[in-house]
Design an enzyme around this catalytic site. Structure first.
Site, PDB file in Angstrom:
ATOM      1  N   THR A 392      -2.583  31.195 -28.943  1.00 31.72           N
ATOM      2  CA  THR A 392      -1.349  30.934 -28.204  1.00 31.72           C
ATOM      3  C   THR A 392      -0.251  31.895 -28.642  1.00 31.72           C
ATOM      4  O   THR A 392      -0.320  32.511 -29.705  1.00 31.72           O
ATOM      5  CB  THR A 392      -0.838  29.501 -28.410  1.00 31.72           C
ATOM      6  OG1 THR A 392      -0.184  29.407 -29.690  1.00 31.72           O
ATOM      7  CG2 THR A 392      -1.960  28.493 -28.316  1.00 31.72           C
ATOM      8  N   ASP A 393       0.775  32.017 -27.834  1.00 36.10           N
ATOM      9  CA  ASP A 393       1.958  32.767 -28.220  1.00 36.10           C
ATOM     10  C   ASP A 393       2.788  31.929 -29.193  1.00 36.10           C
ATOM     11  O   ASP A 393       2.559  30.728 -29.366  1.00 36.10           O
ATOM     12  CB  ASP A 393       2.768  33.138 -26.981  1.00 36.10           C
ATOM     13  CG  ASP A 393       3.444  34.497 -27.122  1.00 36.10           C
ATOM     14  OD1 ASP A 393       3.756  34.887 -28.263  1.00 36.10           O
ATOM     15  OD2 ASP A 393       3.675  35.164 -26.094  1.00 36.10           O
ATOM     16  N   SER A 394       3.761  32.576 -29.824  1.00 33.64           N
ATOM     17  CA  SER A 394       4.546  31.918 -30.875  1.00 33.64           C
ATOM     18  C   SER A 394       5.480  30.851 -30.308  1.00 33.64           C
ATOM     19  O   SER A 394       6.168  31.085 -29.317  1.00 33.64           O
ATOM     20  CB  SER A 394       5.378  32.959 -31.629  1.00 33.64           C
ATOM     21  OG  SER A 394       4.548  33.898 -32.265  1.00 33.64           O
TER      22      SER A 394
END
Length: 696
Positions: A392-394
């Site tokens: 996932t992205d941050s």
């Protein structure tokens, strides 16, 4: 199966001799455990180790957070997040070892605002974990590196982390991940690109695309791979396979241009350069992003912000036609992992998929892509055939949890896992995931598929046999003059000549009086000084004049910008690609052009509207991230610029506003691109062939 003895090194655990071969005794039991046996496949070893792990070990493996060196500029004195908007100069500070010479962090630090959006947190959140706490207590093994030390110091720190990991119960090594570090850049942007200047410096991503040369892009990736592995880095958060169909998007410059087919070819070159033909002990694993295409932005607004969270596709079939082809190419090339973007698809979109890919009785479940089972498990895995892991992205659990804001933290973890996401970025504490298991919301066995995928990559990268690097070698590889020369040549090659109808370029080195000025969103004086120094080095002292009226020729370098986190992207202000709005003193540029024949150079991080500055120039060139020295070398004919536009320059702001946000500019019709004062059309792929006209 590996049949040849690999290099095996240990610093705290024993080395076993079995059948005349060497193995690391990572669990310290004096026997060869299957996961320690490099003769088995990475999958077999990962399955064996997963079966031995407890819930805390598994949960720790499923988070990847920023980890900072001692004295990191990304950590304030109280251990929290510095206020970069108030004082960006803090990033010029370098990490420093403590009194004992160690780069490890000794204490946990807590933030009181969200690290990307700046919004206050309900309660303090772990921001800068101590190294011991991360590895020994929270069982974390994947870290994002944001500091920018020398290659040797990075290697020393990496080795310290690996020693801590080796001393743990199962000796599971550390994986160090970074955003790109090999491009010319002036400012560090959190979550996009925090480091530059240590390794070989290549043009920006658009500049690589402007070369239209897959071989060069692969060469770049191979060079970067050697530099990264020598310094202890194992994985890159890159590159962007997004096809940017909205010119006002602040992350346009991180893409590889607007042609889906070309982006796919360049992404494959990146994968083969960083990973090799197959992933192995010398590879840097690549994370292609942002699935299923982040370039479809409403009025340019980014989904880091609530007002940019929706992904709407107004054109029927545009997702499959324009956005997915590069991801399909990356998957076929064996990319290690895929990162979804923050945004959520919305059902006001035109039809994009056949009914078998719909979410129940609707086309989309309106939740962020990382939570979206129909798109992660259905589209990415089952339809496109992806077999790697989803990173996932941050900040998707707390900061950018679009569409799932009403869920509890435990419920968000459950939804992420069951959607098919395997590791959560910029998460430092697995406590909530463990709470989901302890409460029965998740069964521990539901983590196994993710853990196996994550461990399999670590085994394949050879980290269980030899995670250590040589700091002296890291400095030597990073400073290799031959690879640096190749990178510098790529910068020069990327320059695109757009107009030279008056024959001004290349500028004569016999010119006795030249005026030089740069116009940047921030720091114009500093850029001007650097460019003047480069021209002085070329021509000698006394060639630069202070008044364009006294000049035989002028060089004007225009560097507009749209800042992701600098306050440009706001809910109450329309984003534009006009130069005045992007910090350029257009009137002053025009005054210079009226006073002297001007070589106008425009740095294209986005497709700018250039109607106010192009007609008055004697020559026009485009750059995409280049040093002043290399730009000067091109302008004065020391090298031949061969770049072509990796984007379409729009005719006007009205053309941009009236175009569909999900269709790249090159497909927006004959009335969309800019036509210059000589009648040339600035569409994708345009550029003057200087090969025969340039004298070198």
């Amino acid at each position: 199966m590996i049949t040849t003895q690999p290099r095996v090194t240990s610093r705290s655990k024993s080395i076993l001799d079995v059948d005349g071969l060497q193995f690391r005794d990572l669990d310290g039991d004096g026997c060869l455990t299957p996961y320690e046996d490099w003769r088995l496949t990475p999958r077999e070893r990962a399955e064996d180790l997963t079966a031995r792990l407890g819930a805390a070990d598994k949960a720790g493996l499923m988070i990847i957070g920023s980890h900072y060196m001692n004295g990191s500029p990304w950590v304030s004195e109280d251990g929290g997040m510095p206020n970069l908007l108030a004082d960006p100069s803090v990033l010029t500070r370098q990490p420093a070892p403590d009194a004992s010479g160690s780069y490890l962090r000794a204490e946990d630090g807590y933030a009181r605002h969200q690290m990307i959006t700046g919004e206050p947190l309900d309660e303090p959140r772990l921001h800068a974990s101590s190294s011991h706490g991360a590895i020994q207590d929270r069982h974390q093994r994947r870290f994002i590196v944001r500091d920018n030390p020398s290659a040797g110091d990075l290697a020393r720190w990496a080795n310290e982390l690996q020693e801590l990991a080796e001393a743990s119960e199962f000796g599971i090594p550390v994986v160090l991940v970074s955003n790109p570090r090999n491009h010319v850049g002036s400012t560090a942007t959190l979550g996009v690109g925090e480091a530059a200047g240590v390794f070989s410096e290549w043009p920006g991503e658009l500049g690589l695309a402007a070369t239209f040369d897959e071989h060069l892009v692969r060469t770049f990736a191979e060079v970067a791979r050697r530099e990264w592995r020598a310094s202890g880095l194992h994985k890159i958060y890159g590159y962007m396979a997004d096809v940017p169909s909205e010119p006002r998007w602040s992350r346009f410059d991180g893409t590889l241009g607007e042609d889906p087919e070309a982006v796919g070819r360049l992404i494959v070159a990146m994968i083969h350069g960083f990973q090799g033909e197959t992933l192995g002990p010398d590879s840097v694993a690549l994370t292609v992003k942002h699935f299923p295409g982040g370039g479809v932005r409403t009025d340019g607004h980014d989904p880091h912000f609530a007002w940019g969270q929706d992904n709407e596709y107004p054109t029927e079939g545009s997702l499959a036609k324009y956005q997915l082809p590069p991801f399909r190419a990356a998957i076929e090339a064996g990319v290690a992992s895929v990162m979804p973007y923050y945004s959520k698809p919305v059902n006001s979109s035109a039809e994009q998929f056949s009914a078998d890919l719909h979410a129940g009785d609707q086309q989309f479940e309106e939740v962020a892509f990382a939570y979206n089972k129909a798109l992660i498990t259905g589209l990415l895995r089952e339809h496109l055939g992806f077999t790697g892991y989803v990173n996932t992205d941050s900040g998707v659990l707390e900061g950018m949890a679009w569409g799932v804001q009403d869920l509890t933290s435990v419920e968000r973890w459950v939804k992420l896992v069951r959607a098919g996401s395997n590791v959560v970025s910029d998460e430092l504490d697995p406590t909530v995931l463990l709470a989901a298991i302890e409460s029965g919301a998740l069964d521990e066995s539901e983590l196994d598929a993710s853990v196996i995928l994550l461990l399999e990559e670590m085994f394949t990268l050879g980290l269980f046999e030899n995670p250590y690097v040589d700091p002296a070698e890291a400095d030597e590889v990073a400073g290799d003059p031959e690879t640096r020369a190749v990178a510098e040549a790529a910068q020069r090659r990327s320059v695109t000549i757009l107009r030279n109808d008056q024959g001004l370029l290349p500028l004569s080195k016999d010119v006795s009086r030249v005026y030089v000025e740069a116009f940047a969103r921030h720091g114009s004086e500093a850029v001007t000084a650097t460019l003047r120094a480069a021209v002085t080095e070329m021509l000698g002292e006394g060639a630069i004049v202070d008044d364009p009226a006294d000049a035989d020729a002028a060089i004007v370098w225009v560097l507009p910008a749209i800042s992701l986190f600098g306050g440009d992207d706001r809910p109450d202000t329309a984003l534009t690609v006009g130069l005045v709005d992007r910090g350029i003193d257009v009137s002053r540029v025009q005054q210079i052009q009226a006073a002297a024949p001007t070589a106008l150079v425009i740095n294209f991080t986005n497709p700018w509207v250039i109607t106010d500055v192009e007609p008055g120039a004697a020559a026009v060139a485009a750059t995409y991230g280049i040093s002043a020295q290399n730009l000067t070398a091109v302008l004065f004919g020391d090298d031949v610029p061969r770049g072509r536009l990796p984007l379409t320059v729009p005719r006007s702001e009205e053309a941009v506003a009236g175009s569909p946000r999900d269709v790249p500019g090159m497909f927006c019709g004959a009335d969309y691109p800019y036509v210059d004062s000589a009648g040339s059309i600035y569409t994708y792929g345009y550029g003057i062939d200087a090969e025969n006209a340039w004298s070198v």
